[in-house]
Design a protein around this motif. Structure first.
Motif, short mmCIF file in Angstrom:
data_model
loop_
_atom_site.label_atom_id
_atom_site.label_comp_id
_atom_site.label_asym_id
_atom_site.label_seq_id
_atom_site.Cartn_x
_atom_site.Cartn_y
_atom_site.Cartn_z
N MET A 1 -3.39 8.51 -19.24
CA MET A 1 -2.34 8.02 -18.38
C MET A 1 -2.72 6.62 -17.89
O MET A 1 -3.87 6.37 -17.53
N MET A 2 -1.75 5.72 -17.82
CA MET A 2 -1.98 4.34 -17.40
C MET A 2 -1.32 4.12 -16.03
O MET A 2 -0.26 4.68 -15.74
N PHE A 3 -1.97 3.27 -15.22
CA PHE A 3 -1.45 2.93 -13.89
C PHE A 3 -1.46 1.42 -13.74
O PHE A 3 -2.30 0.73 -14.30
N ASP A 4 -0.53 0.92 -12.96
CA ASP A 4 -0.51 -0.51 -12.67
C ASP A 4 -1.68 -0.91 -11.79
O ASP A 4 -2.18 -2.03 -11.86
N CYS A 5 -2.11 0.01 -10.93
CA CYS A 5 -3.21 -0.28 -10.01
C CYS A 5 -3.89 1.03 -9.62
O CYS A 5 -3.23 2.05 -9.48
N VAL A 6 -5.21 0.96 -9.46
CA VAL A 6 -5.98 2.09 -8.97
C VAL A 6 -6.66 1.66 -7.68
O VAL A 6 -7.34 0.63 -7.64
N VAL A 7 -6.46 2.42 -6.62
CA VAL A 7 -7.09 2.15 -5.33
C VAL A 7 -8.21 3.17 -5.15
O VAL A 7 -7.96 4.37 -5.23
N ILE A 8 -9.41 2.67 -4.94
CA ILE A 8 -10.55 3.55 -4.75
C ILE A 8 -10.77 3.73 -3.25
O ILE A 8 -11.07 2.78 -2.54
N GLY A 9 -10.59 4.92 -2.76
CA GLY A 9 -10.77 5.23 -1.35
C GLY A 9 -9.44 5.53 -0.68
O GLY A 9 -8.51 4.72 -0.73
N GLY A 10 -9.35 6.70 -0.08
CA GLY A 10 -8.12 7.12 0.57
C GLY A 10 -8.23 7.13 2.08
O GLY A 10 -7.50 7.86 2.75
N GLY A 11 -9.14 6.31 2.62
CA GLY A 11 -9.26 6.21 4.07
C GLY A 11 -8.14 5.36 4.63
O GLY A 11 -7.10 5.14 3.98
N VAL A 12 -8.34 4.84 5.81
CA VAL A 12 -7.31 4.05 6.47
C VAL A 12 -6.96 2.80 5.66
O VAL A 12 -5.79 2.51 5.40
N VAL A 13 -7.97 2.07 5.21
CA VAL A 13 -7.72 0.83 4.47
C VAL A 13 -7.15 1.12 3.09
O VAL A 13 -6.14 0.54 2.68
N GLY A 14 -7.78 2.02 2.34
CA GLY A 14 -7.28 2.35 1.01
C GLY A 14 -5.87 2.88 1.04
O GLY A 14 -5.03 2.52 0.20
N SER A 15 -5.57 3.75 1.99
CA SER A 15 -4.22 4.29 2.10
C SER A 15 -3.20 3.21 2.44
O SER A 15 -2.09 3.20 1.91
N ALA A 16 -3.59 2.30 3.32
CA ALA A 16 -2.68 1.21 3.69
C ALA A 16 -2.41 0.31 2.48
O ALA A 16 -1.27 -0.11 2.25
N ILE A 17 -3.44 0.02 1.72
CA ILE A 17 -3.27 -0.82 0.52
C ILE A 17 -2.37 -0.11 -0.48
O ILE A 17 -1.42 -0.71 -1.02
N ALA A 18 -2.64 1.16 -0.76
CA ALA A 18 -1.83 1.91 -1.71
C ALA A 18 -0.38 1.98 -1.24
O ALA A 18 0.56 1.82 -2.02
N TYR A 19 -0.18 2.21 0.05
CA TYR A 19 1.17 2.30 0.61
C TYR A 19 1.92 0.98 0.39
O TYR A 19 3.10 0.98 0.02
N GLY A 20 1.23 -0.13 0.63
CA GLY A 20 1.87 -1.42 0.41
C GLY A 20 2.17 -1.71 -1.05
O GLY A 20 3.18 -2.33 -1.39
N LEU A 21 1.30 -1.25 -1.95
CA LEU A 21 1.48 -1.52 -3.38
C LEU A 21 2.63 -0.74 -4.00
O LEU A 21 3.27 -1.22 -4.94
N VAL A 22 2.91 0.46 -3.51
CA VAL A 22 3.94 1.29 -4.16
C VAL A 22 5.33 0.66 -4.09
O VAL A 22 6.19 1.00 -4.90
N SER A 23 5.55 -0.25 -3.17
CA SER A 23 6.86 -0.90 -3.12
C SER A 23 6.94 -2.09 -4.08
O SER A 23 8.02 -2.65 -4.27
N HIS A 24 5.81 -2.44 -4.71
CA HIS A 24 5.78 -3.59 -5.63
C HIS A 24 5.43 -3.22 -7.07
O HIS A 24 5.66 -4.01 -7.98
N LEU A 25 4.87 -2.05 -7.28
CA LEU A 25 4.43 -1.63 -8.61
C LEU A 25 5.08 -0.31 -8.99
O LEU A 25 5.50 0.46 -8.13
#
Length: 115
Positions: A1-25
Motif C-alpha cells: 500500500m502506498m501513502f502520500d505521507c507517513v507520520v511517525i508518532g501519534g502523540g500531540v505533535v504527530g497527531s496535529a501534523i497528521a490532522y493538518g495533512l489530511v486536508s491537503h493529501l
C-alpha cells in the motif's frame, strides 16, 4: 500500500501534523508506538498555556500566546468533527514557590514578560 505521507508518532505533535495533512493529501498514515514507550506527549498533553513561557525569547512568547488563542477554535473543530468533548478551560498554570526567594524570582520573571 502506498501513502502520500507517513507520520511517525501519534502523540500531540504527530497527531496535529497528521490532522493538518489530511486536508491537503489523499492518504496519510500515522504510526505510533506502544503506550509504554517514552514520549513527549506524556509530559506535555494538556499544557496549553503561556504564562512565563519565553523569558528572553519574545518570538517564542508571541508564538505561545498565539497557540493558546488558536487552541480554542481548534478544540471546537475537534469536538464537532470527532464528537469527543475536549473540555478546554484555559485557566492557566500553577507554579509552587517554596519560600520567599523562589517567589521573588518568579515575580521578576513575570515582570519581565509583562514589560
Amino acid at each position: 500500500m502506498m501513502f502520500d505521507c507517513v507520520v511517525i508518532g501519534g502523540g500531540v505533535v504527530g497527531s496535529a501534523i497528521a490532522y493538518g495533512l489530511v486536508s491537503h493529501l489523499d492518504s496519510v498514515l500515522m504510526i505510533d508506538g506502544r503506550d509504554s514507550d517514552p514520549r513527549a506527549a506524556q509530559a506535555n498533553f494538556g499544557l496549553v498555556w503561556y504564562q512565563s513561557k519565553g523569558v528572553g525569547m519574545p518570538a517564542y512568547q508571541r508564538l505561545s500566546r498565539l497557540a493558546v488563542e488558536e487552541w480554542r477554535s481548534f478544540s471546537r473543530e475537534i469536538e464537532e468533527t470527532g464528537g469527543i468533548p475536549i473540555e478546554f478551560a484555559g485557566q492557566g498554570g500553577l507554579t509552587f514557590c517554596l519560600g520567599d526567594q523562589e517567589l521573588e524570582a518568579r515575580q521578576m520573571i513575570l515582570s519581565r514578560l509583562a514589560g
